[in-house]
Design an enzyme around this catalytic site. Structure first.
Site, PDB file in Angstrom:
ATOM      1  N   LEU A 148       0.861  -1.175   0.000  1.00 24.78           N
ATOM      2  CA  LEU A 148       0.000   0.000   0.000  1.00 24.78           C
ATOM      3  C   LEU A 148       0.900   1.228   0.000  1.00 24.78           C
ATOM      4  O   LEU A 148       1.988   1.206   0.578  1.00 24.78           O
ATOM      5  CB  LEU A 148      -0.894   0.035   1.250  1.00 24.78           C
ATOM      6  CG  LEU A 148      -1.964  -1.051   1.397  1.00 24.78           C
ATOM      7  CD1 LEU A 148      -2.669  -0.900   2.749  1.00 24.78           C
ATOM      8  CD2 LEU A 148      -2.976  -0.996   0.268  1.00 24.78           C
ATOM      9  N   ASP A 149       0.452   2.300  -0.635  1.00 24.35           N
ATOM     10  CA  ASP A 149       1.220   3.533  -0.605  1.00 24.35           C
ATOM     11  C   ASP A 149       1.395   4.008   0.835  1.00 24.35           C
ATOM     12  O   ASP A 149       0.580   3.704   1.716  1.00 24.35           O
ATOM     13  CB  ASP A 149       0.510   4.629  -1.408  1.00 24.35           C
ATOM     14  CG  ASP A 149       0.428   4.304  -2.895  1.00 24.35           C
ATOM     15  OD1 ASP A 149       1.278   3.532  -3.371  1.00 24.35           O
ATOM     16  OD2 ASP A 149      -0.485   4.829  -3.556  1.00 24.35           O
ATOM     17  N   ARG A 150       2.421   4.783   1.048  1.00 20.61           N
ATOM     18  CA  ARG A 150       2.732   5.276   2.393  1.00 20.61           C
ATOM     19  C   ARG A 150       1.516   5.920   3.070  1.00 20.61           C
ATOM     20  O   ARG A 150       1.215   5.647   4.237  1.00 20.61           O
ATOM     21  CB  ARG A 150       3.874   6.290   2.309  1.00 20.61           C
ATOM     22  CG  ARG A 150       4.155   7.026   3.615  1.00 20.61           C
ATOM     23  CD  ARG A 150       5.281   8.026   3.450  1.00 20.61           C
ATOM     24  NE  ARG A 150       5.465   8.809   4.661  1.00 20.61           N
ATOM     25  CZ  ARG A 150       6.435   9.707   4.838  1.00 20.61           C
ATOM     26  NH1 ARG A 150       7.303   9.926   3.865  1.00 20.61           N
ATOM     27  NH2 ARG A 150       6.534  10.370   5.961  1.00 20.61           N
TER      28      ARG A 150
END
Length: 337
Positions: A148-150
């Site tokens: 998942l993106d940050r």
């Protein structure tokens, strides 16, 4: 097996990769940048030029378009940073057994160590919490099945052994995993539900960004289904089911129809939403930041357990910043048809 001669030897450490369907057709150098996010594009180019990348036992070329099933061996340079170490970081564990775990990842947490983020990652936290983890993706990504993106919060799957990891990766690759996200968009989606289809490619000038493109040679097929949950004046609360798993897919697709994810600076230009943005006449002392990060949350995940042969579904509750933002939108921006 041909071993690159300089300055490597047969016992030099290497990493073996097998190309999955979802990245088929990507240039070799772009694929390696994706797989080794701590290495720059120029560093990857130097490794390839040095003969330290083999594709199906032959020296690789940067421009080669990788194919499903290709066997890639790379001799990366010695790490400039230590491997991730266990760190006592609180985790919200949604499910756990001896084979896998499901975690509710908070926003502002990088999944695995990379340039500029060598500690405080999910990889550090899960090593402390679970101990034994799959090493299928290498020592820098212990247990990491997907990413998942940050600044995207929500459900993420962790593998404890290599067998479970292989099975779970195959389910992702063959699109057998059900994924559901919720988002608040800056802009009103016109249809109650629809598909967004647009090929996604790397931005030609910005390494961080992706774009929607009509170029078949550069882009990958991508499809996202959305359904509106609630509309406001200038905003939409919606759920999204990505049918493919491209980098930044939901963010790029929503931006492409004029409704970028709220507070997504990369694709929408705004880094946060303040209460004063919704109520300009508000007393400055009562102002606050409602949404401090991109308003995207991985809410549900359903998959077939690789050992117990039953379906597992996990749901991550709506984060507090979503609840506060939605409450403010209902108060200050109710939708009028």
């Amino acid at each position: 097996m041909q071993i690159p001669s300089f300055p490597l030897s047969e016992d030099s450490p290497y990493v073996d990769l097998t190309v999955k369907r979802k990245v088929e057709g990507t240039r070799l150098d772009q694929y390696l940048v994706l797989m080794f996010s701590d290495l720059s594009r120029s560093a990857i180019q130097r490794i390839i030029d040095a003969g330290a990348v083999l594709v199906n036992d032959h020296p690789g070329k940067s421009s080669y378009k990788i194919r499903y099933g290709d066997r890639i061996r790379i001799w990366p340079p010695p790490p400039t940073h230590e491997l991730p170490v266990p760190e006592d970081i609180p985790l919200d564990v949604l499910y756990e057994d001896e084979y896998l775990a499901i975690v509710n990842k908070p926003a502002d947490m990088v999944v695995h160590p990379a340039k500029g983020h060598w500690s405080g990652t999910l990889a550090n936290a899960i090593q402390f919490r679970f101990g034994k983890l799959s090493q299928l993706n290498g020592e820098y990504r212990p247990g990491i099945v997907h990413r998942l993106d940050r600044d995207t919060s929500g459900v993420i799957l962790i593998a404890k052994d290599e067998g479970a990891h292989r099975d779970l990766s195959y389910q992702f690759e063959t699109r057998k995993v059900f994924k559901e996200y919720v988002a608040i968009t800056a802009g009103v989606l016109e249809r109650d539900s629809d598909y967004i289809e647009g090929r996604i490619a790397h931005h030609p000038n910005d390494r961080v960004k992706m774009i929607v493109t009509d170029e078949e040679d550069d882009g990958k097929d991508a499809c996202s289904y959305y359904e509106v949950i609630e509309r406001f004046r200038g905003f939409t609360f919606c759920r999204i089911n990505p049918r493919t798993g491209r980098t930044h897919q939901i963010r790029v697709h929503l931006a492409s129809v004029g409704c970028p994810v709220l507070a997504d600076k990369t694709y929408g230009g705004r880094a946060h939403l303040r209460l004063a943005d919704l109520a300009p006449s508000l007393d400055p002392e009562g102002d606050e930041i409602l949404m401090p990060r991109q308003a995207l949350h991985a809410s549900r995940l359903r998959f077939h357990h690789p050992r117990r042969k039953v379906f597992i579904e996990a749901e991550a509750p709506l984060p507090v910043e979503f609840q506060k933002t939605l409450a403010a939108l209902r108060q200050h921006r109710p939708f009028r048809s």
